[in-house]
Design a protein around this motif. Sequence first.
Motif, PDB file in Angstrom:
ATOM      1  N   PHE A  94      10.549   4.296   1.105  1.00 39.03           N
ATOM      2  CA  PHE A  94       9.377   4.381   1.995  1.00 39.03           C
ATOM      3  C   PHE A  94       9.173   3.044   2.699  1.00 39.03           C
ATOM      4  O   PHE A  94       9.694   2.016   2.252  1.00 39.03           O
ATOM      5  N   PRO A  95       8.346   3.037   3.778  1.00 37.13           N
ATOM      6  CA  PRO A  95       8.053   1.750   4.425  1.00 37.13           C
ATOM      7  C   PRO A  95       7.275   0.832   3.477  1.00 37.13           C
ATOM      8  O   PRO A  95       6.573   1.305   2.582  1.00 37.13           O
ATOM      9  N   LYS A  96       7.413  -0.478   3.735  1.00 36.71           N
ATOM     10  CA  LYS A  96       6.662  -1.457   2.938  1.00 36.71           C
ATOM     11  C   LYS A  96       5.521  -1.983   3.799  1.00 36.71           C
ATOM     12  O   LYS A  96       5.729  -2.325   4.966  1.00 36.71           O
ATOM     13  N   ILE A  97       4.335  -2.068   3.193  1.00 36.21           N
ATOM     14  CA  ILE A  97       3.198  -2.650   3.919  1.00 36.21           C
ATOM     15  C   ILE A  97       2.807  -3.938   3.191  1.00 36.21           C
ATOM     16  O   ILE A  97       2.803  -3.985   1.956  1.00 36.21           O
ATOM     17  N   GLY A  98       2.541  -5.000   3.961  1.00 38.99           N
ATOM     18  CA  GLY A  98       2.211  -6.277   3.318  1.00 38.99           C
ATOM     19  C   GLY A  98       1.677  -7.269   4.327  1.00 38.99           C
ATOM     20  O   GLY A  98       1.301  -6.904   5.441  1.00 38.99           O
ATOM     21  N   LYS A 104      10.469 -12.664   9.846  1.00 42.92           N
ATOM     22  CA  LYS A 104      11.097 -11.426  10.316  1.00 42.92           C
ATOM     23  C   LYS A 104      10.625 -10.239   9.451  1.00 42.92           C
ATOM     24  O   LYS A 104      10.218  -9.204   9.960  1.00 42.92           O
ATOM     25  N   ASN A 105      10.646 -10.436   8.128  1.00 40.71           N
ATOM     26  CA  ASN A 105      10.200  -9.362   7.239  1.00 40.71           C
ATOM     27  C   ASN A 105       8.722  -9.048   7.443  1.00 40.71           C
ATOM     28  O   ASN A 105       8.313  -7.888   7.430  1.00 40.71           O
ATOM     29  N   LEU A 106       7.925 -10.122   7.641  1.00 42.28           N
ATOM     30  CA  LEU A 106       6.483  -9.911   7.808  1.00 42.28           C
ATOM     31  C   LEU A 106       6.179  -9.025   9.011  1.00 42.28           C
ATOM     32  O   LEU A 106       5.254  -8.216   8.976  1.00 42.28           O
ATOM     33  N   LYS A 107       6.980  -9.192  10.071  1.00 44.20           N
ATOM     34  CA  LYS A 107       6.778  -8.343  11.259  1.00 44.20           C
ATOM     35  C   LYS A 107       6.847  -6.876  10.857  1.00 44.20           C
ATOM     36  O   LYS A 107       6.052  -6.051  11.294  1.00 44.20           O
ATOM     37  N   ASP A 108       7.829  -6.551  10.010  1.00 43.77           N
ATOM     38  CA  ASP A 108       7.971  -5.156   9.551  1.00 43.77           C
ATOM     39  C   ASP A 108       6.818  -4.758   8.633  1.00 43.77           C
ATOM     40  O   ASP A 108       6.280  -3.664   8.741  1.00 43.77           O
ATOM     41  N   TYR A 109       6.446  -5.661   7.714  1.00 47.80           N
ATOM     42  CA  TYR A 109       5.392  -5.308   6.745  1.00 47.80           C
ATOM     43  C   TYR A 109       4.037  -5.112   7.435  1.00 47.80           C
ATOM     44  O   TYR A 109       3.194  -4.357   6.965  1.00 47.80           O
ATOM     45  N   LEU A 110       3.836  -5.848   8.548  1.00 44.12           N
ATOM     46  CA  LEU A 110       2.540  -5.739   9.243  1.00 44.12           C
ATOM     47  C   LEU A 110       2.500  -4.549  10.199  1.00 44.12           C
ATOM     48  O   LEU A 110       1.433  -4.140  10.644  1.00 44.12           O
ATOM     49  N   HIS A 111       3.682  -4.010  10.526  1.00 48.45           N
ATOM     50  CA  HIS A 111       3.726  -2.870  11.461  1.00 48.45           C
ATOM     51  C   HIS A 111       4.597  -1.757  10.887  1.00 48.45           C
ATOM     52  O   HIS A 111       5.595  -1.366  11.504  1.00 48.45           O
TER      53      HIS A 111
END
Length: 394
Positions: free
Chosen positions: A146-150, A109-116
């Motif tokens: 801020f947004p997180k990117i990962g 779930k978190n990865l979805k946010d980090y990738l987008h």
Amino acid sequence: MMFIEENCERCGSCLSKCPYLDVSEEKAKEEIIKMIETRTASEFLDDCLECAYCNTICPTKSNPRELIREITIKAIREKGLLGLNLMSDQIPLNRATISLGFESETKQKNLKDYLHPPKSEKMFFLGCSLSYRHTDLVNSKILDEFPKIGGLKYCCGGYVKNFGTEEVILKGKALLEEFELFGVSEFIIICPGCTRMMKDVYSNLIPEFQEKIKVKTFSQYLIEKYHNDELTFTNKIRKRITFHDPCAWRSLDSEVFDAPRELLEILGVELVEMKHKRKKTLCCGSSCMYSKHERFKEVSEMRISEAEEVEAELIAVSCTGCLALAKPSRNKNIETYHLLELAQIAIGEKPPHRTIEISEKLNDLVNKTINENPYLIKDKYLIKDGKIHRVQVD
Ligand code: SF4
Ligand code: SF4
Ligand code: SF4
């Protein structure tokens, strides 16, 4: 950074004074000549931890670590690199993706946010370890601005260094193109390996990268917030703490080393320094943690003994790799905490501090996955012209 052959006096000090190799002065002199002339190394270099401490020993600043890297690159270009160690989204099973087998739902779930992430001028840059392994650490109010990117798509590309400068430039340019789509011009970076890639490696090789991307460590960010009265640390941490500098920072400027120390003092800590610190830091041993247990024990104990000498109650680290110290230091009654955890405690949060538990679970998971898929310790890959190819094995 390159090995400066014309400066090298062939004195052998980089090898004979290395804290981790057992080489006499005479043998070291012979060996360095052989390494320079043939770009090959003898077996004793299998014990090299790739920590770059030798760059700080060299009297002529010739960067001997880069000579060792050249030799390793030559071998990897011939034989390839294990897919397990390639943090690319083109490798279905590597150390990052295997970690998704533990607490999978939350991580996915978190990865979805980090990738987008949404477009933003500033972003927190997570890197692989904080996206897949020590994911608890970024679950905090202090990283909400801020947004997180990962995720693997936005790995800093540290693994590409194994394939030479041309490949590093291609990777850096590809990442820059992706970053431009998000309109980002500043990253607050958590992982020291990613900091080195952006602040040192890409910035020195790609002029547009240096122009377009500014980089700050999370310690520098938190200090700024504190001085601007945007963050208050009410739960002061009244402990005697030493800071372990990561090897990955060795090539960076002194302000990067100052920041965690200033942050610890702001948190109320009594800061004590180990004998080896800043650019002269010693390695935590994480590079041999899984492959050579006895060696890891020796290397980590060498580091922890310096924390014992200054009677530290706790070791603070800024790198998830250095959390490898957590278990051996606990055996000596010294806890190892990530600096982010300490900052979280100081704002009144209760981080779960599951470092040892998570490392052990992930280690079991990696071993189980390898047993079920033995090709994982056989299949090797090459990177050429920015593309990953599997090496054919008989
Ligand atoms: S990289 Fe580290 S382990 Fe390897 S020779 Fe240099 S100091 Fe020794
Ligand atoms: S790289 Fe530096 S320390 Fe090593 S042999 Fe050359 S001059 Fe001596
Ligand atoms: S330095 Fe960070 S992003 Fe780069 S490979 Fe390591 S964990 Fe991943």
